[in-house]
Design a protein around this motif. Sequence first.
Motif, PDB file in Angstrom:
ATOM      1  N   ARG A  55       5.815  -0.332  -5.033  1.00 49.18           N
ATOM      2  CA  ARG A  55       6.802   0.177  -4.063  1.00 49.18           C
ATOM      3  C   ARG A  55       6.472  -0.288  -2.647  1.00 49.18           C
ATOM      4  O   ARG A  55       7.201   0.022  -1.716  1.00 49.18           O
ATOM      5  CB  ARG A  55       6.811   1.706  -4.073  1.00 49.18           C
ATOM      6  N   GLU A  56       5.344  -1.006  -2.523  1.00 51.05           N
ATOM      7  CA  GLU A  56       4.828  -1.432  -1.224  1.00 51.05           C
ATOM      8  C   GLU A  56       4.577  -0.241  -0.313  1.00 51.05           C
ATOM      9  O   GLU A  56       4.791  -0.284   0.893  1.00 51.05           O
ATOM     10  CB  GLU A  56       5.759  -2.454  -0.574  1.00 51.05           C
ATOM     11  N   ALA A  57       4.117   0.838  -0.928  1.00 50.88           N
ATOM     12  CA  ALA A  57       3.775   2.054  -0.199  1.00 50.88           C
ATOM     13  C   ALA A  57       2.262   2.126  -0.052  1.00 50.88           C
ATOM     14  O   ALA A  57       1.522   1.625  -0.897  1.00 50.88           O
ATOM     15  CB  ALA A  57       4.277   3.284  -0.951  1.00 50.88           C
ATOM     16  N   ALA A  58       1.819   2.734   1.011  1.00 52.87           N
ATOM     17  CA  ALA A  58       0.381   2.895   1.225  1.00 52.87           C
ATOM     18  C   ALA A  58      -0.163   3.959   0.283  1.00 52.87           C
ATOM     19  O   ALA A  58       0.475   4.985   0.059  1.00 52.87           O
ATOM     20  CB  ALA A  58       0.115   3.311   2.669  1.00 52.87           C
ATOM     21  N   ALA A  59      -1.321   3.695  -0.274  1.00 47.89           N
ATOM     22  CA  ALA A  59      -1.994   4.694  -1.110  1.00 47.89           C
ATOM     23  C   ALA A  59      -2.538   5.782  -0.205  1.00 47.89           C
ATOM     24  O   ALA A  59      -2.971   5.518   0.916  1.00 47.89           O
ATOM     25  CB  ALA A  59      -3.133   4.046  -1.887  1.00 47.89           C
ATOM     26  N   PRO A  60      -2.496   7.040  -0.678  1.00 50.43           N
ATOM     27  CA  PRO A  60      -3.064   8.120   0.139  1.00 50.43           C
ATOM     28  C   PRO A  60      -4.546   7.883   0.414  1.00 50.43           C
ATOM     29  O   PRO A  60      -5.262   7.383  -0.460  1.00 50.43           O
ATOM     30  CB  PRO A  60      -2.883   9.364  -0.729  1.00 50.43           C
ATOM     31  N   ALA A  61      -4.971   8.225   1.589  1.00 44.19           N
ATOM     32  CA  ALA A  61      -6.388   8.089   1.940  1.00 44.19           C
ATOM     33  C   ALA A  61      -7.184   9.170   1.229  1.00 44.19           C
ATOM     34  O   ALA A  61      -6.724  10.299   1.099  1.00 44.19           O
ATOM     35  CB  ALA A  61      -6.571   8.228   3.443  1.00 44.19           C
ATOM     36  N   PRO A  62      -8.369   8.826   0.735  1.00 39.12           N
ATOM     37  CA  PRO A  62      -9.215   9.842   0.104  1.00 39.12           C
ATOM     38  C   PRO A  62      -9.670  10.873   1.132  1.00 39.12           C
ATOM     39  O   PRO A  62      -9.881  10.540   2.289  1.00 39.12           O
ATOM     40  CB  PRO A  62     -10.412   9.064  -0.422  1.00 39.12           C
ATOM     41  N   GLU A  63      -9.814  12.118   0.673  1.00 35.28           N
ATOM     42  CA  GLU A  63     -10.364  13.158   1.547  1.00 35.28           C
ATOM     43  C   GLU A  63     -11.825  12.854   1.784  1.00 35.28           C
ATOM     44  O   GLU A  63     -12.507  12.328   0.915  1.00 35.28           O
ATOM     45  CB  GLU A  63     -10.258  14.526   0.894  1.00 35.28           C
TER      46      GLU A  63
END
Length: 68
Positions: A55-63
């Motif tokens: 989707r060319e979306a950014a992956a969530p950043a890890p906590e």
Amino acid sequence: MIDYRVQLFWSEEDGRYVADIPELAPCTAIGATPEEALARVEALKAASLEAARQREAAAPAPERASAA
């Protein structure tokens, strides 16, 4: 691959182990053993990150764990 914190616990309700990656909700898997639950959640993580990439979306950043 991005390294996310995995929560692993025994569910009395399900009678199985549960592995969860909160940042990738819903990314939860169950298994008869801890290893099975972890393997399943790792497969879900890979699929979730691949879907985001497509989707060319950014992956969530890890906590990040806070310092004690």
